[in-house]
Design a protein around this motif. Structure first.
Motif, short mmCIF file in Angstrom:
data_model
loop_
_atom_site.label_atom_id
_atom_site.label_comp_id
_atom_site.label_asym_id
_atom_site.label_seq_id
_atom_site.Cartn_x
_atom_site.Cartn_y
_atom_site.Cartn_z
N SER A 147 -32.03 88.77 -24.67
CA SER A 147 -32.59 87.71 -23.82
C SER A 147 -33.49 86.74 -24.58
CB SER A 147 -33.37 88.33 -22.66
OG SER A 147 -34.54 89.00 -23.14
N LEU A 148 -33.95 87.12 -25.77
CA LEU A 148 -34.86 86.28 -26.54
C LEU A 148 -34.12 85.22 -27.37
CD1 LEU A 148 -37.35 89.01 -27.82
CD2 LEU A 148 -37.74 87.34 -26.00
N ASN A 149 -32.83 85.44 -27.61
CA ASN A 149 -32.02 84.51 -28.41
C ASN A 149 -32.65 84.28 -29.80
OD1 ASN A 149 -30.02 83.98 -26.41
ND2 ASN A 149 -31.51 82.68 -25.35
N TRP A 150 -33.11 85.33 -30.40
CA TRP A 150 -33.68 85.24 -31.75
C TRP A 150 -32.57 85.19 -32.80
CZ3 TRP A 150 -38.33 89.19 -31.70
CH2 TRP A 150 -39.41 88.60 -31.03
N PRO A 151 -32.85 84.64 -33.97
CA PRO A 151 -31.80 84.45 -34.98
C PRO A 151 -31.58 85.65 -35.91
CG PRO A 151 -33.83 83.44 -35.75
CD PRO A 151 -34.13 83.99 -34.37
N TYR A 152 -32.08 86.82 -35.51
CA TYR A 152 -31.96 87.98 -36.40
C TYR A 152 -30.66 88.73 -36.09
CZ TYR A 152 -36.90 86.87 -36.87
OH TYR A 152 -38.09 86.21 -37.07
N ASP A 153 -29.57 88.22 -36.64
CA ASP A 153 -28.26 88.78 -36.35
C ASP A 153 -28.11 90.21 -36.84
OD1 ASP A 153 -27.53 86.38 -35.18
OD2 ASP A 153 -26.67 85.57 -37.03
N ASP A 154 -28.87 90.57 -37.87
CA ASP A 154 -28.74 91.92 -38.41
C ASP A 154 -29.49 92.95 -37.58
OD1 ASP A 154 -31.23 90.97 -39.04
OD2 ASP A 154 -31.14 91.45 -41.18
N PHE A 155 -30.13 92.53 -36.48
CA PHE A 155 -30.82 93.50 -35.63
C PHE A 155 -29.86 94.58 -35.14
CE2 PHE A 155 -31.74 94.87 -31.24
CZ PHE A 155 -32.89 95.61 -31.48
N TYR A 156 -28.65 94.18 -34.79
CA TYR A 156 -27.70 95.14 -34.23
C TYR A 156 -27.25 96.14 -35.29
CZ TYR A 156 -27.83 91.79 -30.46
OH TYR A 156 -28.27 90.97 -29.46
N HIS A 158 -29.28 97.12 -37.73
CA HIS A 158 -30.44 98.00 -37.83
C HIS A 158 -30.49 98.96 -36.64
CE1 HIS A 158 -31.40 95.43 -41.04
NE2 HIS A 158 -32.11 94.53 -40.40
N CYS A 159 -30.14 98.45 -35.48
CA CYS A 159 -30.12 99.28 -34.27
C CYS A 159 -29.12 100.42 -34.42
CB CYS A 159 -29.78 98.40 -33.07
SG CYS A 159 -30.04 99.19 -31.47
N GLY A 164 -27.63 106.04 -35.69
CA GLY A 164 -27.00 106.96 -36.62
C GLY A 164 -27.96 108.02 -37.12
N LEU A 165 -29.23 107.62 -37.36
CA LEU A 165 -30.24 108.58 -37.80
C LEU A 165 -30.50 109.63 -36.73
CD1 LEU A 165 -32.38 109.64 -39.72
CD2 LEU A 165 -33.94 107.85 -38.91
N LEU A 166 -30.58 109.20 -35.48
CA LEU A 166 -30.78 110.15 -34.39
C LEU A 166 -29.61 111.11 -34.27
CD1 LEU A 166 -32.37 107.98 -31.55
CD2 LEU A 166 -33.49 109.70 -32.97
N ARG A 167 -28.41 110.60 -34.48
CA ARG A 167 -27.22 111.47 -34.43
C ARG A 167 -27.28 112.50 -35.57
NH1 ARG A 167 -24.33 106.37 -34.11
NH2 ARG A 167 -24.09 105.75 -31.91
N LYS A 168 -27.75 112.07 -36.73
CA LYS A 168 -27.88 113.01 -37.84
C LYS A 168 -28.88 114.11 -37.51
CE LYS A 168 -26.68 109.93 -41.67
NZ LYS A 168 -27.13 109.28 -42.93
N TYR A 193 -35.27 103.09 -50.32
CA TYR A 193 -35.20 101.97 -49.37
C TYR A 193 -33.81 101.74 -48.81
CZ TYR A 193 -39.89 100.61 -50.92
OH TYR A 193 -41.23 100.59 -51.20
N VAL A 194 -32.78 102.27 -49.47
CA VAL A 194 -31.41 101.97 -49.06
C VAL A 194 -31.18 102.37 -47.60
CG1 VAL A 194 -28.97 102.46 -49.48
CG2 VAL A 194 -30.54 102.17 -51.41
N GLU A 195 -31.58 103.58 -47.25
CA GLU A 195 -31.37 104.03 -45.88
C GLU A 195 -32.58 103.80 -44.98
OE1 GLU A 195 -28.30 107.44 -45.42
OE2 GLU A 195 -29.76 108.16 -46.89
N SER A 196 -33.76 103.79 -45.56
CA SER A 196 -34.95 103.67 -44.72
C SER A 196 -35.28 102.24 -44.32
CB SER A 196 -36.15 104.30 -45.42
OG SER A 196 -36.44 103.65 -46.64
N ASP A 197 -34.97 101.26 -45.14
CA ASP A 197 -35.31 99.87 -44.81
C ASP A 197 -34.70 99.40 -43.49
OD1 ASP A 197 -37.27 98.74 -46.33
OD2 ASP A 197 -35.94 97.85 -47.82
N PRO A 198 -33.42 99.69 -43.20
CA PRO A 198 -32.88 99.30 -41.90
C PRO A 198 -33.62 99.95 -40.73
CG PRO A 198 -31.10 99.79 -43.41
CD PRO A 198 -32.36 100.22 -44.09
N ILE A 199 -34.13 101.16 -40.94
CA ILE A 199 -34.90 101.84 -39.89
C ILE A 199 -36.21 101.11 -39.66
CG2 ILE A 199 -35.95 104.00 -39.17
CD1 ILE A 199 -32.86 104.02 -39.45
#
Length: 300
Positions: A147-156, A158-159, A164-168, A193-199
């Motif tokens: 709903s915010l229409n923010w330009p952070y396309d990579d949010f999804y 990261h989400c 995936g981390l919770l599933r692990k 940072y490879v796996e933790s930065d997206p979190i």
């Protein structure tokens, strides 16, 4: 200047020595089979001459990076020395807590400590109800973000990384094995940072989303003077390696519905500088705050 830690003769040319160095020392010691032969500095005439004549080869070893999350807990009895705190604070700390776990201080220390501690709690549970609750909360956050229409396309992305981390974590809990094995898997995940930065990015954008859709929360934390909430979130919260203030902490715990207690080493009276609670029982994340850094704290 670099310092020679040891020097070994090569098999092909016994006169050629390979010297292993570190970049943060000024003195150097050349070693031979018979022991130390002398001290010299790499900036000295002798050091340059030996290197230019091919009698030594300098190998500069990279300085090792401290672990992102310490593998071992530290007994709280060492807190007075580690944190440079006074006796009364150390006494209060040891009264209620048994140990602490050090994390890397890189601007992500709150987010790293917060989510690692929370996931540690999940590893000790016998059911997956808390994981399911949080997965549902993530769906709500994702819808609100749209709903915010923010330009952070990579949010999804990261989400999805957070899902995936919770599933692990759920998978690790179903596997037969000691608790230490599960924690090693968690430590390995947060080891770089490879796996933790997206979190961390997911947590940051989640925090910003909650603040901008619940502006009333900023009334209690007047840190946004002369800028809009959205501008503040972009510059101070979403940006990686930026420090988490009280506004960010309150927003993230509300958004994810996670209880948090922070023990302040700098508070003179009430050491608990922030406590959030929920009606439903859930894990309580406990952190220690030095005034500029967060580590994980373990109750007695």
């Amino acid at each position: 200047m670099y310092a020679i830690s040891h020097a070994l003769p090569t098999a092909g040319n016994p006169r050629l020595r390979i010297c292993y160095c570190s970049v943060d020392s000024v003195a150097a010691r050349e070693m031979s089979h018979g022991g130390a032969k002398g001290l010299w500095e790499s900036s000295s005439f002798l050091g340059r001459l030996l290197h230019c004549c091919g009698l030594i080869t300098v190998v500069i070893a990279e300085k090792s990076e401290p672990p992102h999350v310490s593998e071992k807990k530290t007994c709280v009895s060492e807190a007075e020395v580690h944190y440079h705190i006074e006796g009364p604070t150390a006494k209060t700390l040891s009264k209620y807590y048994s140990s602490f776990r050090v994390v890397l201080g890189d601007g992500e220390c709150f987010y790293r400590s917060f989510i690692f501690s929370y996931l540690e709690h999940l590893l000790d549970r016998n059911d997956s109800s808390e994981e399911e609750r949080l997965l549902y909360a993530i769906e709500e956050i994702s819808s609100t973000y749209e709903s915010l229409n923010w330009p952070y396309d990579d949010f999804y992305e990261h989400c999805e990384a957070f899902r995936g981390l919770l599933r692990k974590v759920k998978l690790w809990n179903t596997q037969v094995g000691a608790s230490s094995y599960k924690r090693r898997r968690l430590l390995a995940f947060f080891g770089d940072y490879v796996e933790s930065d997206p979190i961390f990015s997911f947590l940051r954008i989640t925090t910003a989303t909650w603040i901008c859709t619940h502006p009333e929360i900023s009334v209690f934390y007047p840190t946004t003077n002369e800028v809009s909430l959205e501008e503040y979130c972009r510059s101070e919260i979403i940006c990686r390696r930026s420090f988490a203030d009280h506004l960010a902490i309150a927003a993230l715990t509300d958004a994810l519905g996670i209880q948090l207690r922070v023990f302040s080493l700098s508070a003179r009276q009430n050491q608990d500088i922030y406590i959030s609670s929920r009606d439903e029982p859930s894990p309580i994340v406990t952190l220690v705050y030095t005034g500029i850094h967060y580590d994980i704290l373990y109750p007695s």
